[in-house]
Design a protein around this motif. Structure first.
Motif: not given
Length: 515
Positions: A213-214, A24, A110-111, A211, A34, A106, A31, A327
């Motif tokens: 992220d994935h 990230p 990474m969350n 937030k 995705p 963001a 951000r 990733e």
């Protein structure tokens, strides 16, 4: 957090004891949702897949294990692109971020939102019966967790969001009926039934202002496969664990658990009176042991073995389009030095159990102030408990603060009793602060006398007195006795095996593994 050992040394009614993916952006700029995968495939030309079938109910242990599987095992190798690129096609894709607006800003790191579905139908009938995998289906998720990977890739913070948490959804369309709903209260795990992954993500972001992220969604079939492919996971217990519901029956000692037995271990909730609390402890033990197994056994440095582990996991997950091979590679290169000490685990603090909501039922209401401090730490990419330094304290099964001690001077050295009493009190033992002279004043070796019912407390006390002798005295009662002998030199610092200390009950992975 409470001890996994229940109320006493044993069940005798005694007092309680506490006994590699593109990294990230390393900036704070907002951000966007995705982006699609950079590698078109035949899959792109296919019509949209129908809405996923409602998920069956599954225990919390799956999610806690998947934290390790998806974030550590899948992302710690730093191996070649070719090994992983073919596996990317094994991942079923979902779009949990479609048309999302007004999202939290963001932060750094990474969350990943991890949710669990059942998937027991993928396990053969014989194994389902052997490992007691019955139960009624549930059109919801049973466990939801946020896994934060720090920007420097040196730490993973895992925050469990209880399934019965009181939540209020944003406006959405019911994925089953197609009806449009305004915001309304429900239990957090029910968001999946109404709006699938997208409503689950939106609800979690609304509640936490973190937030996401994935998104990763898993079932426990991959749990069993992965434990088997890594060769089993070692756990240890200082007492027998027997649960008639799951069939678990482990004698005290060290054990290497394979998939099915590991599943029993992390599901068991009837081995003592602490129920879910002790199960959470065992889940932390297992996760720490799994991280240690994956990072210390060479699995992550062997491309073929890594591929096998990855395939076992990816075959049973669904993920957002942005979570792919690139990733995995990038994150893996950054996490080569990841270890159990790099992970920390906690559960959102709860202010009210049994918070009744009309039309919803009994829920868990979060402690607003404490939970927001946890989420602020995630947003700021900070450890949940600040930076903690390692100490040389020996780990013991019972917290010294829960052990009552009477000190006696078994020598003719003036003041020895007071010195031993003060030293034990200084490291947390509950001494009487009133040492006395022993009947025998010619004791050569320090003695820890104890009632057999408090044997775990006695072992903890003896660990603080190197070279001491344990002496069982039936009927002595809850207060342990230290008879200081001529061999006494010093008191060694000890700390609880399952610390869980501090405001949020956070523990590190290396604090819950085998000692």
């Amino acid at each position: 957090m409470l001890s996994a050992y229940g109320a006493h040394d044993r069940s005798h009614g005694r007092r309680p004891e506490v006994s590699p993916l593109p990294t990230p952006p390393r900036s704070s700029r907002p951000r966007t949702a995705p982006q699609p995968s950079r590698r078109p495939s035949a899959r792109d030309a296919r019509p949209p897949a129908p809405a996923p079938a409602p998920a069956r109910r599954r225990p919390r242990w799956v999610m806690r294990t998947v934290t390790t599987l998806s974030v550590v095992v899948l992302a710690s190798a730093g191996i070649g692109h070719a090994v992983l690129s073919s596996l990317d096609e094994d991942i079923e894709r979902v779009d949990p971020f479609r048309d999302m607006k007004n999202r939290p800003e963001a932060g750094h790191g990474m969350n990943i939102l991890l949710v669990g579905t059942d998937g027991r139908e993928k396990i053969g009938r014989e194994e389902r019966e052997k490992y007691r995998l019955g139960g009624a289906p549930c059109h919801c998720t049973d466990t939801i967790m946020i896994v934060h990977i720090s920007e420097d890739r040196d730490r993973a913070s895992v925050v469990s969001l209880p399934r019965d948490s009181y939540a209020v959804t944003p406006p959405h369309t019911d994925r089953v009926s197609g009806e449009r709903h305004g915001e309304h209260p429900l239990k957090l795990n029910a968001a999946y039934a109404e709006g699938g992954p997208q409503l689950t993500v939106r609800t979690v972001e609304k509640m936490t202002r973190v937030k996401i992220d994935h998104y990763l969604e898993v079932d426990f079939a991959s749990f069993m496969k992965t434990v088997d492919v890594v060769g089993g996971v070692e756990i240890c217990t200082d007492q027998r664990l027997k649960d008639s519901h799951t069939g678990l029956d482990l004698p005290a000692g060290r054990h290497t658990l394979k998939g099915g037995q590991a599943l029993q271990y992390v599901r068991a909730r009837h081995v003592d009176g602490a129920s879910d609390l002790s199960r959470m402890k065992r889940q932390q033990h297992f996760m720490a042991a799994l991280v240690d197994r994956a990072t210390s056994s060479g699995i992550l440095l062997n491309p073929m073995r890594f591929r096998d582990v990855t395939r076992a996991v990816l075959g049973s997950v669904r993920a957002d389009e942005g979570f792919g091979t690139d990733e995995l590679l990038d994150l893996g290169r950054a996490m080569r030095n990841f270890s159990p000490a790099s992970s920390e685990f906690t559960t959102v603090p709860v202010a009210a159990v049994g918070h009744t909501v009309k039309g919803v039922g009994s829920t868990l209401k979060w402690d607003t102030e404490k939970s927001q401090r946890i989420f602020e730490a995630l947003r700021r990419d900070q450890p949940l408990t600040g930076h903690r330094t390692r100490d040389e304290a020996q780990r013991v099964p019972v917290d010294p603060r829960q052990i009552r001690v009477q000190v006696e001077n078994g020598t003719r050295t003036p003041g020895l009793g007071r010195r031993v009493d003060a030293a034990l009190a200084a490291i947390g033992f509950g001494t009487t602060r009133a040492p006395v002279n022993a009947a025998d004043r010619d004791v050569k070796r320090t003695v820890v006398a104890y009632d057999p019912r408090w044997d775990r407390s006695a072992k903890s006390l003896a660990a603080a007195l190197p070279g001491s002798e344990l002496r069982a005295v039936k009927g002595q009662g809850a207060t342990l006795k230290v008879i200081a002998g001529a061999d006494f030199e010093k008191v060694r610092k000890v700390r609880a095996l399952d610390p869980g200390q501090g405001e949020f009950g956070v523990v590190r992975g290396d604090e819950v593994g085998c000692s």
